[in-house]
Structure formats: structure tokens, C-alpha cells
Enzyme design. Structure first.
Site, PDB file in Angstrom:
ATOM      1  N   ASP A  12      -4.753 -39.472  30.275  1.00  0.00           N
ATOM      2  CA  ASP A  12      -5.147 -38.122  29.878  1.00  0.00           C
ATOM      3  C   ASP A  12      -5.594 -37.301  31.088  1.00  0.00           C
ATOM      4  O   ASP A  12      -6.243 -37.835  31.996  1.00  0.00           O
ATOM      5  CB  ASP A  12      -6.290 -38.208  28.860  1.00  0.00           C
ATOM      6  CG  ASP A  12      -6.544 -36.889  28.163  1.00  0.00           C
ATOM      7  OD1 ASP A  12      -5.636 -36.032  28.136  1.00  0.00           O
ATOM      8  OD2 ASP A  12      -7.660 -36.705  27.636  1.00  0.00           O
ATOM      9  N   ASN A  60       1.928 -35.327  19.573  1.00  0.00           N
ATOM     10  CA  ASN A  60       2.420 -34.490  20.675  1.00  0.00           C
ATOM     11  C   ASN A  60       3.650 -33.679  20.311  1.00  0.00           C
ATOM     12  O   ASN A  60       3.993 -32.719  21.024  1.00  0.00           O
ATOM     13  CB  ASN A  60       2.726 -35.350  21.903  1.00  0.00           C
ATOM     14  CG  ASN A  60       1.494 -35.852  22.623  1.00  0.00           C
ATOM     15  OD1 ASN A  60       1.547 -36.857  23.338  1.00  0.00           O
ATOM     16  ND2 ASN A  60       0.356 -35.191  22.439  1.00  0.00           N
TER      17      ASN A  60
END
Length: 237
Positions: A12, A60
Site C-alpha cells: 500500500d 479495485n
């Protein structure tokens, strides 16, 4: 030092890394690919046997179309560039998740990479693409229900061990160490079943800056953990 057999990583911080440098998010994603290569190399040197990385989640798909397209293009290029070297270094590659929405050409490259590396044993690398922990369990339940419907399995056979055999990583040991970069402290629908007794390590380092030294820091932290799996600590006499 105790080395985790299986390490799972949420990579991330690509977007924030790029924004802090006044660069487009695409620059962060490209830098993230380089960081993944460093992670794999250090994992091999550290004798980690299983490595699972969260490359693209089921959530996503909700990102802007152009960003998703870029991510898929980067993924395709990374496969073309890296698979041969992974194979030469004895890494077995597999992909987990729901791949129905991936382009046929990409699914074909993934299958070719799995076939090419299928006999390797130095390290096992799983890349989660289109993956969600809840979806993993839902797909496992559907497969199990199908076996019940066809008589392969009886409802009375269903227990934790039975359901576990239908998961994407059913044949792998559960992760010993989970690493999340970027500062957030949550598992974000990643390997929900698998992480039941995993040690959770969170670092503020943004993913493109996570290098081999950062992994060694996480491994050192893991080595100091006392893992009891619900039991009591050993008391020396």
C-alpha cells in the site's frame, strides 16, 4: 532468528508516494513493481518459503477505468519481464482470486507462467489478482455446495477443515507474518480465513520505499513474537 515460513503482504502507498513527489499515480505503480522485485529477492535470501502479495483486490475494479487499464498493462509487462528470472531462481508462481474479468490474453500469460514454474521449489510466490477474502470464502462455499449436490460430499462432512480445503490457498500453510505498508492498520479483505493466527506488522513506509532492509526489520520483529495459538505461554521451571 525465527524465520516465518509464509509471509503475506499488502503493498500500500503507491499513490501517496507519487503525490508527495508531484508525480502521477502511474509513477507510483511503476515504482511499486520495482519494490516487489526487491521483496522477492530478499525473501529468497532470507529463506522464506511462501510469499503472498496483494496486487489487485476485488474492490479495485471500482477505481477509475484508466487506472485499472494501466495496472493491467503494468501487470502484463511485469509478467513478460520477470517470469523468466523467477523461473531461473527456482520460484514457483501462482495466481489466486477471481480472474473472470481479466482480459483473455492476461489470463493466458498467467497460465503460461504457472506452467513454466510448476516444478520449482526454492520459493512459492502467490499473486492475488481480483482477490477478496470474502469472495474467496464464497467461492469455496459454492464449490463445496456443488460437491454436496453431486454426492461427492455429505452435509455432515462439513466442518472447518472441510471448508478450508476449498480455499484458494488450501494447499499452503497459513501466513506466519502479515505485513502492510503505508500506515493503515487493517487487513482490507485479504486472506480473511488464513490470517486467523498470523502476526500483524504495520509500517508507515510507503510501498515503493519498502526495500530489503525493511523486510529484514519485519523479520526481526517477528522473531521476537511469542506465538501461542490460543494456548498458554511456556513457563520455564
Amino acid at each position: 532468528m525465527s524465520i516465518p515460513q509464509h509471509v503475506a503482504v499488502i503493498m500500500d502507498g503507491n499513490g501517496r508516494w507519487a503525490r508527495r513527489r508531484g508525480q502521477p499515480r502511474t509513477a507510483g505503480h511503476r515504482a511499486g513493481v520495482r519494490a516487489l522485485r526487491a521483496l522477492v529477492e530478499q525473501s529468497i535470501r532470507s529463506r522464506v518459503q511462501y510469499l503472498t502479495v496483494f496486487a489487485f483486490s476485488s474492490e479495485n475494479w471500482a477505481r477509475p477505468i484508466q487506472e485499472v487499464k494501466l495496472l493491467m498493462e503494468l501487470f502484463m509487462k511485469a509478467l513478460d519481464r520477470e517470469v523468466a528470472e523467477l523461473h531461473e531462481n527456482g520460484v514457483r508462481l501462482r495466481f489466486i482470486g477471481d480472474h473472470a474479468r481479466l482480459a483473455p490474453a492476461l489470463r493466458e500469460r498467467m497460465a503460461q507462467a504457472e506452467t513454466l514454474t510448476s516444478s520449482n521449489t526454492r520459493m512459492h510466490l502467490a499473486i492475488a489478482v481480483g482477490y477478496g477474502g470474502r469472495d474467496d470464502l464464497a467461492r469455496a462455499a459454492r464449490r463445496m455446495a456443488q460437491d454436496i449436490a453431486t454426492g461427492v460430499l455429505s452435509p455432515t462432512d462439513v466442518d472447518e477443515d472441510c471448508l478450508a480445503r476449498y480455499r484458494d490457498l488450501a494447499d499452503w500453510p497459513d501466513p506466519d507474518l502479515f505485513i502492510r505498508t503505508g500506515g493503515d492498520q487493517r487487513v482490507s479483505n485479504f486472506l480473511l480465513w488464513d490470517l486467523a493466527y498470523t502476526e500483524l506488522y504495520f509500517t508507515p513506509v510507503l510501498w515503493p520505499d519498502f526495500d530489503g532492509r525493511c523486510l529484514l526489520d519485519a523479520l526481526d520483529w517477528f522473531g521476537d513474537r511469542e506465538r501461542r495459538f490460543g494456548g498458554l505461554a511456556e513457563v520455564s521451571s
